[in-house]
Design an enzyme around this catalytic site. Structure first.
Site, PDB file in Angstrom:
ATOM      1  N   SER A  39       0.802  -1.236   0.000  1.00  0.00           N
ATOM      2  CA  SER A  39       0.000   0.000   0.000  1.00  0.00           C
ATOM      3  C   SER A  39       0.826   1.273   0.000  1.00  0.00           C
ATOM      4  O   SER A  39       1.518   1.574   0.980  1.00  0.00           O
ATOM      5  CB  SER A  39      -0.875   0.079   1.265  1.00  0.00           C
ATOM      6  OG  SER A  39      -2.023  -0.670   1.119  1.00  0.00           O
ATOM      7  N   ALA A 122       1.961  -2.117   4.738  1.00  0.00           N
ATOM      8  CA  ALA A 122       1.598  -1.104   5.729  1.00  0.00           C
ATOM      9  C   ALA A 122       0.953  -1.855   6.886  1.00  0.00           C
ATOM     10  O   ALA A 122       0.215  -2.820   6.665  1.00  0.00           O
ATOM     11  CB  ALA A 122       0.613  -0.117   5.120  1.00  0.00           C
ATOM     12  N   SER A 221      -1.922  -8.691   4.813  1.00  0.00           N
ATOM     13  CA  SER A 221      -1.227  -9.256   3.645  1.00  0.00           C
ATOM     14  C   SER A 221       0.025 -10.003   4.078  1.00  0.00           C
ATOM     15  O   SER A 221       0.144 -10.416   5.228  1.00  0.00           O
ATOM     16  CB  SER A 221      -0.835  -8.111   2.701  1.00  0.00           C
ATOM     17  OG  SER A 221       0.158  -7.306   3.308  1.00  0.00           O
ATOM     18  N   ASN A 244      -0.084   3.504  11.423  1.00  0.00           N
ATOM     19  CA  ASN A 244      -1.067   3.950  12.424  1.00  0.00           C
ATOM     20  C   ASN A 244      -0.943   3.109  13.691  1.00  0.00           C
ATOM     21  O   ASN A 244      -0.400   2.001  13.656  1.00  0.00           O
ATOM     22  CB  ASN A 244      -2.491   3.801  11.861  1.00  0.00           C
ATOM     23  CG  ASN A 244      -2.797   2.362  11.465  1.00  0.00           C
ATOM     24  OD1 ASN A 244      -2.359   1.901  10.408  1.00  0.00           O
ATOM     25  ND2 ASN A 244      -3.511   1.652  12.305  1.00  0.00           N
TER      26      ASN A 244
HETATM   27  N1  HPA Z   1      -4.958  -3.100  10.878  1.00  0.00           N
HETATM   28  C1  HPA Z   1      -4.918  -3.943   9.826  1.00  0.00           C
HETATM   29  N2  HPA Z   1      -4.278  -3.668   8.711  1.00  0.00           N
HETATM   30  C2  HPA Z   1      -3.639  -2.501   8.615  1.00  0.00           C
HETATM   31  C3  HPA Z   1      -3.635  -1.558   9.662  1.00  0.00           C
HETATM   32  C4  HPA Z   1      -4.326  -1.886  10.866  1.00  0.00           C
HETATM   33  O1  HPA Z   1      -4.362  -1.111  11.841  1.00  0.00           O
HETATM   34  N3  HPA Z   1      -2.904  -0.493   9.248  1.00  0.00           N
HETATM   35  C5  HPA Z   1      -2.470  -0.773   7.984  1.00  0.00           C
HETATM   36  N4  HPA Z   1      -2.925  -1.991   7.598  1.00  0.00           N
END
Ligand code: HPA
Length: 285
Positions: A39, A122, A221, A244
């Protein structure tokens, strides 16, 4: 033997023949290394020299991603002296693909002779020491919440029935990665990645559970690809960009836009790191 096994063999073969023809494959260009860019992380491919790019839609049986931030290109190019393949984007189980389709590109890479695979994604951080913007080197993963991509009759020509998963992420590649991070003067976190199917983000209670199980980061993934790569004997390295704080650790609702924005901010650091990493990995035997 159920027919879908023979199908997989012939589908992989068809994709391989097609790619060899398109790229007019010659021995010196034969890449031993491939990188899957998740991503919003596709920019590394722009640093490759003498590159050729084709859309996934031109490769027979390649799954197409419908997710924003996943470009869907296969690129053959040179980073320094090393030829490598980049996959810009991937398909996910949550899009409705079977695990055999999600992992099909890895089967094709293996059949093309790729021996080492760098997988990026990500992820949300569960470990409270991590911060958005951190890079995480995967030390291991938890696959128990997703269907195993090797379920079904085993294709002995691809790998063993019961493949070992005790070193999914190669120790020596991890050591190389840590040395590269030191050179670039940033802290490369290390920890366990858990893959869930998505597409909904986790609930705070689920994140608490995953934390108790030993996960440091969560995503949707990578693990199916690594299981299939290990089945075929490839050496793997996994990298998560922490975009995040996971649900409940963060006080604000999660959004895909937040994930993409963090990916965008972190691009230069990640790209620099991948360039150096490829250089150093290509020096290994
Ligand atoms: N949870 C699941 N998949 C993700 C997250 C998450 O907080 N952030 C980026 N991909």
């Amino acid at each position: 033997m159920p027919t879908h096994d023979q199908d997989l063999y012939s589908k992989v073969q068809l994709a391989v023949e097609h790619l060899k023809k398109i790229f007019r494959w010659a021995e010196p260009q034969k890449p031993r290394l491939a990188v899957i860019l998740g991503s919003g992380l596709g920019d590394f491919a722009e640093t490759l020299q003498t590159s050729r790019r084709i859309p996934f839609s031109d490769v027979p049986h390649f799954p197409l991603s419908s997710v924003t931030g996943h470009l869907g290109h296969l690129i053959l190019g040179r980073s320094g002296e090393t030829w490598l393949i980049c996959l810009q984007g991937r398909a996910h189980f949550y899009e409705g693909y079977e695990m055999s389709a999600v992992t099909f590109p890895v089967r094709v890479l293996g059949a093309l002779g790729v021996k080492r695979l760098i997988v990026t994604n990500a992820a949300g951080s569960i470990n409270r020491r991590f911060r958005p913007g951190d890079l995480l080197l995967l030390s291991d993963h938890i696959s128990s919440f997703i269907p195993n991509p090797l379920v079904g009759p085993n294709l002995e020509g691809l790998g063993p029935r019961f493949p070992d998963m005790s070193e999914c992420y190669s120790l020596r590649l991890r050591q190389v990665a840590q040395r590269c991070a030191q050179k670039l003067k940033f802290t490369l976190r290390e920890g366990v990645y858990v893959s869930l199917t998505g597409p909904s983000y986790e609930s705070p209670a689920e994140i608490q559970m995953l934390r108790k199980l030993g996960a440091d980061a969560v995503g949707m993934s990578t693990v199916p690809e690594v299981i299939v790569a290990r089945h075929m004997g490839m050496e793997c390295l996994g990298l998560s960009l922490i975009t995040n704080l996971a649900a409940g650790i963060s006080q604000v609702p999660l959004s895909h836009q937040e994930v993409l924005d963090a990916g965008k901010r972190m691009k230069p650091k990640l790209v620099k790191f991948l360039v150096l990493l490829n250089q150093e990995i290509s020096k290994l035997e």
